[in-house]
Design a protein around this motif. Structure first.
Motif, PDB file in Angstrom:
ATOM      1  N   ILE A  50       0.814  -1.224   0.000  1.00  0.00           N
ATOM      2  CA  ILE A  50       0.000   0.000   0.000  1.00  0.00           C
ATOM      3  C   ILE A  50       0.843   1.267   0.000  1.00  0.00           C
ATOM      4  O   ILE A  50       0.380   2.311  -0.450  1.00  0.00           O
ATOM      5  N   THR A  51       2.084   1.210   0.484  1.00  0.00           N
ATOM      6  CA  THR A  51       2.906   2.426   0.536  1.00  0.00           C
ATOM      7  C   THR A  51       3.911   2.525  -0.601  1.00  0.00           C
ATOM      8  O   THR A  51       4.387   3.624  -0.896  1.00  0.00           O
ATOM      9  N   GLU A  52       4.232   1.397  -1.250  1.00  0.00           N
ATOM     10  CA  GLU A  52       5.265   1.430  -2.281  1.00  0.00           C
ATOM     11  C   GLU A  52       4.774   0.889  -3.624  1.00  0.00           C
ATOM     12  O   GLU A  52       4.706   1.619  -4.616  1.00  0.00           O
ATOM     13  N   ASP A  53       4.435  -0.394  -3.647  1.00  0.00           N
ATOM     14  CA  ASP A  53       4.153  -1.051  -4.921  1.00  0.00           C
ATOM     15  C   ASP A  53       2.932  -0.460  -5.624  1.00  0.00           C
ATOM     16  O   ASP A  53       2.990  -0.098  -6.802  1.00  0.00           O
ATOM     17  N   ILE A  54       1.810  -0.389  -4.910  1.00  0.00           N
ATOM     18  CA  ILE A  54       0.573   0.061  -5.541  1.00  0.00           C
ATOM     19  C   ILE A  54       0.658   1.523  -5.977  1.00  0.00           C
ATOM     20  O   ILE A  54       0.309   1.854  -7.120  1.00  0.00           O
ATOM     21  N   PRO A  55       1.128   2.466  -5.123  1.00  0.00           N
ATOM     22  CA  PRO A  55       1.258   3.852  -5.600  1.00  0.00           C
ATOM     23  C   PRO A  55       2.167   3.983  -6.817  1.00  0.00           C
ATOM     24  O   PRO A  55       1.877   4.766  -7.732  1.00  0.00           O
ATOM     25  N   ALA A  56       3.267   3.227  -6.851  1.00  0.00           N
ATOM     26  CA  ALA A  56       4.191   3.315  -7.986  1.00  0.00           C
ATOM     27  C   ALA A  56       3.515   2.839  -9.268  1.00  0.00           C
ATOM     28  O   ALA A  56       3.695   3.438 -10.339  1.00  0.00           O
ATOM     29  N   ARG A  57       2.732   1.773  -9.172  1.00  0.00           N
ATOM     30  CA  ARG A  57       2.076   1.236 -10.363  1.00  0.00           C
ATOM     31  C   ARG A  57       0.934   2.144 -10.823  1.00  0.00           C
ATOM     32  O   ARG A  57       0.693   2.291 -12.025  1.00  0.00           O
ATOM     33  N   VAL A  58       0.237   2.749  -9.880  1.00  0.00           N
ATOM     34  CA  VAL A  58      -0.813   3.705 -10.253  1.00  0.00           C
ATOM     35  C   VAL A  58      -0.185   4.928 -10.927  1.00  0.00           C
ATOM     36  O   VAL A  58      -0.674   5.424 -11.952  1.00  0.00           O
ATOM     37  N   ALA A  59       0.901   5.427 -10.361  1.00  0.00           N
ATOM     38  CA  ALA A  59       1.566   6.604 -10.922  1.00  0.00           C
ATOM     39  C   ALA A  59       2.089   6.351 -12.328  1.00  0.00           C
ATOM     40  O   ALA A  59       2.218   7.275 -13.129  1.00  0.00           O
ATOM     41  N   ALA A  60       2.390   5.085 -12.641  1.00  0.00           N
ATOM     42  CA  ALA A  60       2.919   4.746 -13.966  1.00  0.00           C
ATOM     43  C   ALA A  60       1.823   4.563 -15.005  1.00  0.00           C
ATOM     44  O   ALA A  60       2.117   4.404 -16.192  1.00  0.00           O
TER      45      ALA A  60
END
Length: 438
Positions: free
Chosen positions: A353-363
Motif C-alpha cells: 500500500i505504501t510502495e508497490d501500488i502507488p508506484a504502479r498507479v503513478a505509472a
C-alpha cells in the motif's frame, strides 16, 4: 543463452517500458573480457542495435596486449554508470565492480556466472531491487549457485523464506496429461476461448465457455479430484510461466492451455471449508489480464533473530528515503483504522500500500496524461480507474488485500485518498511525480 534470453524474454516483453538493462556477473577479469567479446560478436551477428560494456579494475593482459575497461569500452571509466543508462548500451559485464553500492533502477535482469555466498550474494543480487515506476518484477538466471546457498546467504538478513525445488520442464507433460484426464475442459473449448480472447472478444463471449467447465468441475469431480485438478492447474501455470521466461518454447498447446487456465482457475470455487471470496473472482475484468514472469524459487528465510557484523563505519553514505515521515504517518493511520483486520502478512500489506501500488498507479499512462493536461477532479477520476486496474492485477499476489478493497467501503475510500495523495502532482510529468519514491 544470455543474449537470446534478454532479447526474447526481457526486451520483447517491454520490461521497464522497453528500457530494461542487464548485468552479467563474472568470476574474474579474464572471464569478463571473454564475455565482453563474445556478447559483442553475437549482438553483431543477430543484427542487434545494442552493445555491451565491461567493468573491471586496473590493467589486464589479454590476447598478448594490455587492456583496461576504458580501452575496451572506448570511453573513460568514470562514464560507465552514465553510459549504461542510454542506448545502445544494455549489458553491463562486471568483474568485482558495480556489485555493491550501485543503484540503477533500469537494471532488471542479472546473469550470474560466479559463486556467490554470504554478504556478497546479498549485495550482488540486491542490485536488482532498485525501484522504478515501470518495474514490476526482476529476473535472475544463475549458472553457478544452488538455491540452498542463496537461502543461507539471505537467512541472516530476512525473516522468512520459502525454498522450492528446481523446475523440471518434463513435468509439464505430466501435468497437462493429468489435467486433461479430469475432462473438465475439451481441446475445442481451449481453442475457442483463446481465439476469442486474442481477437479482443468481450467477457460475455468468454464466460459461457468457462462456466461450462466450472459446471463439470462442480458436478462430476469429487472433492479430492477438485483439489487435485485445481492444484495441478496452478502448478502448471507457475512452471510454464517460469520456463517460458527462460526457454523459447514453441509448444502452442502449452501456451494456449496457460491462457485458458489463467482464466479458469480464478472461477473455480474453493472447498467449502475454505474462506470464500464470494463474487470477487467472477467480477474480474478480463481485459486487465497480463502475463507476469515469476521466479521459480521463492525463498522463505527462518523467522528467527540473527546476528550479523556491524555496518562498517568507513565508506560513503547514502541518501535517506524521501517522504519517510509521510509514509510512517500513513502506516500509523492504516494500523489505527484497519489494524484489527487479521492480515496474514501485515508487513507485505504495508509494502504494497505504501510502495508497490502507488508506484504502479503513478505509472498508468491515462492517469499521467490527466495529471499533466487536466484539472484535479478529472485526474482523480483517472486515478480511481488506474487504482482499480492495479488492484485487479494485485489479486494474483494478494487475494486478502483485494477482498478488503472490494468489500470494505471504508478501506477502499481510505486507499483511494491515500494513493491519490501520494501520486497527484499537477503540471508535472508522470515520472517526475514518482522520482522521489523511485
Amino acid at each position: 543463452i544470455i543474449v537470446d534470453h534478454f532479447h526474447e524474454q526481457v526486451l520483447a516483453l517491454n520490461q521497464i517500458g522497453g528500457d530494461a538493462r542487464a548485468m552479467v556477473v563474472t568470476s574474474g577479469i579474464e572471464r569478463a573480457i571473454q564475455y565482453f567479446h563474445a556478447i559483442g560478436e553475437y549482438l553483431v551477428e543477430r543484427k542487434s542495435p545494442h552493445r555491451a560494456i565491461v567493468a573491471f579494475s586496473g590493467e589486464h593482459e589479454y590476447g598478448g596486449a594490455k587492456v583496461t575497461e576504458a580501452s575496451l569500452n572506448g570511453f573513460p571509466s568514470n562514464q560507465i554508470a552514465e553510459k549504461i543508462q542510454a542506448d545502445p548500451c544494455r549489458f553491463l559485464i562486471c568483474a568485482d565492480k558495480f556489485q555493491t553500492g550501485y543503484d540503477e533502477p533500469l537494471l532488471h535482469t542479472m546473469y550470474v556466472d560466479k559463486v556467490l555466498s554470504g554478504i556478497k550474494a546479498v549485495q550482488t543480487l540486491s542490485r536488482l531491487n532498485r525501484a522504478h515506476p515501470k518495474k514490476h518484477d526482476v529476473f535472475v538466471l544463475d549458472f553457478m549457485n544452488d538455491s540452498g546457498g542463496i537461502q543461507a546467504a539471505f537467512a541472516d538478513y530476512y525473516r522468512t523464506t520459502v525454498l522450492a525445488e528446481e523446475t523440471d520442464p518434463n513435468k509439464l507433460h505430466d501435468l497437462k496429461a493429468a489435467l486433461d484426464g479430469h475432462q473438465v475442459y475439451g481441446e475445442s473449448q481451449i481453442d475457442t476461448l483463446v481465439a476469442l480472447y486474442l481477437d479482443g472478444a468481450d467477457r460475455d463471449r468468454l464466460d459461457p465457455i468457462l462456466d461450462a467447465c466450472v459446471a463439470v468441475y462442480n458436478e462430476q469431480l469429487g472433492e479430492d479430484a477438485q483439489v487435485d485438478f485445481k492444484g495441478k492447474a496452478k502448478t502448471f501455470l507457475r512452471a510454464y510461466g517460469f520456463l517460458a521466461s527462460i526457454l523459447p518454447y514453441s509448444n502452442a498447446e502449452w501456451e494456449k492451455l496457460s491462457i485458458f487456465l489463467n482464466f479458469l482457475v480464478l472461477k473455480l470455487p474453493a472447498p467449502v471449508e475454505e474462506d470464500l471470496s464470494k463474487g470477487i473472482l467472477e467480477a474480474i475484468d478480463m481485459d486487465s489480464y497480463r502475463v507476469e514472469k515469476r521466479a521459480a524459487v521463492k525463498i522463505l528465510l527462518p523467522d528467527a533473530d540473527a546476528e550479523i557484523e556491524p555496518v562498517p563505519t568507513t565508506g560513503g553514505g547514502r541518501k535517506l528515503e524521501p517522504e519517510l515521515d509521510r509514509l510512517s504517518n500513513i502506516l500509523k493511520t492504516f494500523n489505527d483504522l484497519f489494524g484489527n483486520i487479521p492480515w496474514s502478512d501485515a508487513d507485505r500489506v504495508h509494502t504494497l500500500i505504501t510502495e508497490d501500488i502507488p508506484a504502479r498507479v503513478a505509472a498508468d499512462v491515462a492517469y499521467q496524461n490527466a495529471r499533466q493536461h487536466s484539472d484535479k477532479q478529472n485526474a482523480r477520476i483517472e486515478h480511481d480507474k488506474a487504482l482499480q486496474r492495479v488492484m485487479t492485477a494485485v489479486l494474483k499476489d494478494d487475494t486478502e488485500l483485494f477482498r478488503q478493497f472490494m468489500d470494505n467501503e471504508g478501506f477502499r475510500r481510505w486507499m483511494g485518498d491515500m494513493v491519490f495523495g501520494l501520486t497527484y502532482a499537477p503540471s508535472t510529468s508522470g515520472e517526475a511525480a514518482t522520482n522521489g519514491r523511485a
